[in-house]
Enzyme design. Structure first.
Site, PDB file in Angstrom:
ATOM      1  N   GLU A   1      -5.473  -2.036  -6.897  1.00 41.48           N
ATOM      2  CA  GLU A   1      -5.980  -3.381  -6.729  1.00 41.48           C
ATOM      3  C   GLU A   1      -6.629  -3.942  -7.979  1.00 41.48           C
ATOM      4  O   GLU A   1      -7.296  -3.224  -8.723  1.00 41.48           O
ATOM      5  CB  GLU A   1      -7.007  -3.429  -5.588  1.00 41.48           C
ATOM      6  CG  GLU A   1      -6.399  -3.147  -4.242  1.00 41.48           C
ATOM      7  CD  GLU A   1      -7.341  -3.369  -3.092  1.00 41.48           C
ATOM      8  OE1 GLU A   1      -6.839  -3.625  -1.982  1.00 41.48           O
ATOM      9  OE2 GLU A   1      -8.570  -3.298  -3.274  1.00 41.48           O
TER      10      GLU A   1
ATOM     11  N   HIS B   1      -2.026  -5.353  -6.617  1.00 42.77           N
ATOM     12  CA  HIS B   1      -2.183  -6.616  -5.909  1.00 42.77           C
ATOM     13  C   HIS B   1      -3.625  -7.116  -6.008  1.00 42.77           C
ATOM     14  O   HIS B   1      -4.538  -6.354  -6.297  1.00 42.77           O
ATOM     15  CB  HIS B   1      -1.750  -6.485  -4.439  1.00 42.77           C
ATOM     16  CG  HIS B   1      -2.482  -5.419  -3.686  1.00 42.77           C
ATOM     17  ND1 HIS B   1      -2.120  -4.087  -3.740  1.00 42.77           N
ATOM     18  CD2 HIS B   1      -3.544  -5.485  -2.865  1.00 42.77           C
ATOM     19  CE1 HIS B   1      -2.940  -3.379  -2.976  1.00 42.77           C
ATOM     20  NE2 HIS B   1      -3.818  -4.209  -2.439  1.00 42.77           N
TER      21      HIS B   1
ATOM     22  N   HIS C   1       0.827  -1.210   0.000  1.00 38.16           N
ATOM     23  CA  HIS C   1       0.000   0.000   0.000  1.00 38.16           C
ATOM     24  C   HIS C   1       0.865   1.266   0.000  1.00 38.16           C
ATOM     25  O   HIS C   1       0.484   2.278  -0.576  1.00 38.16           O
ATOM     26  CB  HIS C   1      -0.980  -0.027   1.172  1.00 38.16           C
ATOM     27  CG  HIS C   1      -2.044  -1.065   0.995  1.00 38.16           C
ATOM     28  ND1 HIS C   1      -1.961  -2.296   1.590  1.00 38.16           N
ATOM     29  CD2 HIS C   1      -3.176  -1.061   0.267  1.00 38.16           C
ATOM     30  CE1 HIS C   1      -3.020  -3.004   1.233  1.00 38.16           C
ATOM     31  NE2 HIS C   1      -3.766  -2.289   0.431  1.00 38.16           N
TER      32      HIS C   1
ATOM     33  N   CYS D   1     -14.360  -6.912   2.523  1.00 40.32           N
ATOM     34  CA  CYS D   1     -13.346  -6.665   1.498  1.00 40.32           C
ATOM     35  C   CYS D   1     -11.975  -6.945   2.101  1.00 40.32           C
ATOM     36  O   CYS D   1     -11.717  -6.635   3.250  1.00 40.32           O
ATOM     37  CB  CYS D   1     -13.419  -5.241   0.953  1.00 40.32           C
ATOM     38  SG  CYS D   1     -13.821  -3.970   2.143  1.00 40.32           S
TER      39      CYS D   1
ATOM     40  N   GLU E   1      -4.217   2.514  -2.743  1.00 42.04           N
ATOM     41  CA  GLU E   1      -4.745   1.222  -3.162  1.00 42.04           C
ATOM     42  C   GLU E   1      -4.554   1.118  -4.672  1.00 42.04           C
ATOM     43  O   GLU E   1      -4.944   2.022  -5.409  1.00 42.04           O
ATOM     44  CB  GLU E   1      -6.247   1.110  -2.873  1.00 42.04           C
ATOM     45  CG  GLU E   1      -6.591   0.875  -1.432  1.00 42.04           C
ATOM     46  CD  GLU E   1      -6.459  -0.582  -0.996  1.00 42.04           C
ATOM     47  OE1 GLU E   1      -5.698  -1.343  -1.629  1.00 42.04           O
ATOM     48  OE2 GLU E   1      -7.087  -0.943  -0.007  1.00 42.04           O
TER      49      GLU E   1
END
Length: 178
Positions: free
Chosen positions: A115, A30, A24, A68, A113
């Site tokens: 993602e 990721h 992060h 989440c 983030e």
């Protein structure tokens, strides 16, 4: 088990691993997942929302989907999703993946983030037992009311929720023919 996240490319192919906070800090792409739970009461559809605990490393106090998280190094989504639903909400229920998306959001100079988020949807009609370290509050919100709240106060929701929820709402409505 280590909190090493699975690094991926834009095709969601594994490229390596990185410690969670470092991933992060460096905004490394990721693998992640988001679980949306709903119930139907008197022909109305309700979505379960959680308010993230204030102490979370980002997005504390914001509303988001039921659960989440990230699969850990060596863990599949099929293993990670039920693990986190049990840890965060104290429940087990079947969910299915309905789509995925990639997003980037910078929260601060030291936290972002990036993602590849797999989105899961399932039904849950019973109570939840939220982990107070993760969740400060839960609420069931009727879909049309939720959509209005998203329009009126988008900054009270997490960035990934604002991206995924409209598409999830359409999937749920199609599933239950409402």
């Amino acid at each position: 088990m280590s909190d090493e996240l699975i690094l991926v490319n834009m095709k969601d192919e594994e490229t390596g691993h990185q410690e969670k906070m470092e991933a992060h800090r460096t905004a490394s792409l990721h693998r992640a997942f988001s679980v949306f739970l709903y119930k139907v009461v008197n022909k109305k559809v309700y979505m379960l929302l959680q308010k993230r605990a204030e102490g979370k490393y980002h997005s504390g106090g914001l509303w988001t989907n039921a659960c989440c998280s990230h699969p850990r190094r060596g863990e599949t989504l099929e293993e990670a999703v039920p693990r986190r639903m049990m840890e965060e909400l104290g429940i087990r229920t079947e969910v299915k993946e309905v789509f995925s998306f990639t997003y980037y959001h910078r929260f601060s100079d030291i936290c972002a983030e990036f993602e590849y988020d797999h989105v899961f949807v399932g039904r849950w009609e019973d109570k939840v037992t939220p982990d107070p370290q993760e969740i400060s509050e839960t609420v069931w919100v009727e879909l049309s009311r939720l959509e209005q709240q998203m329009m009126d106060a988008p900054d009270t929701f997490t960035p990934w929720f604002m991206i995924a929820a409209p598409k999830v709402n359409a999937v749920i409505r199609e599933e239950v023919s409402v």
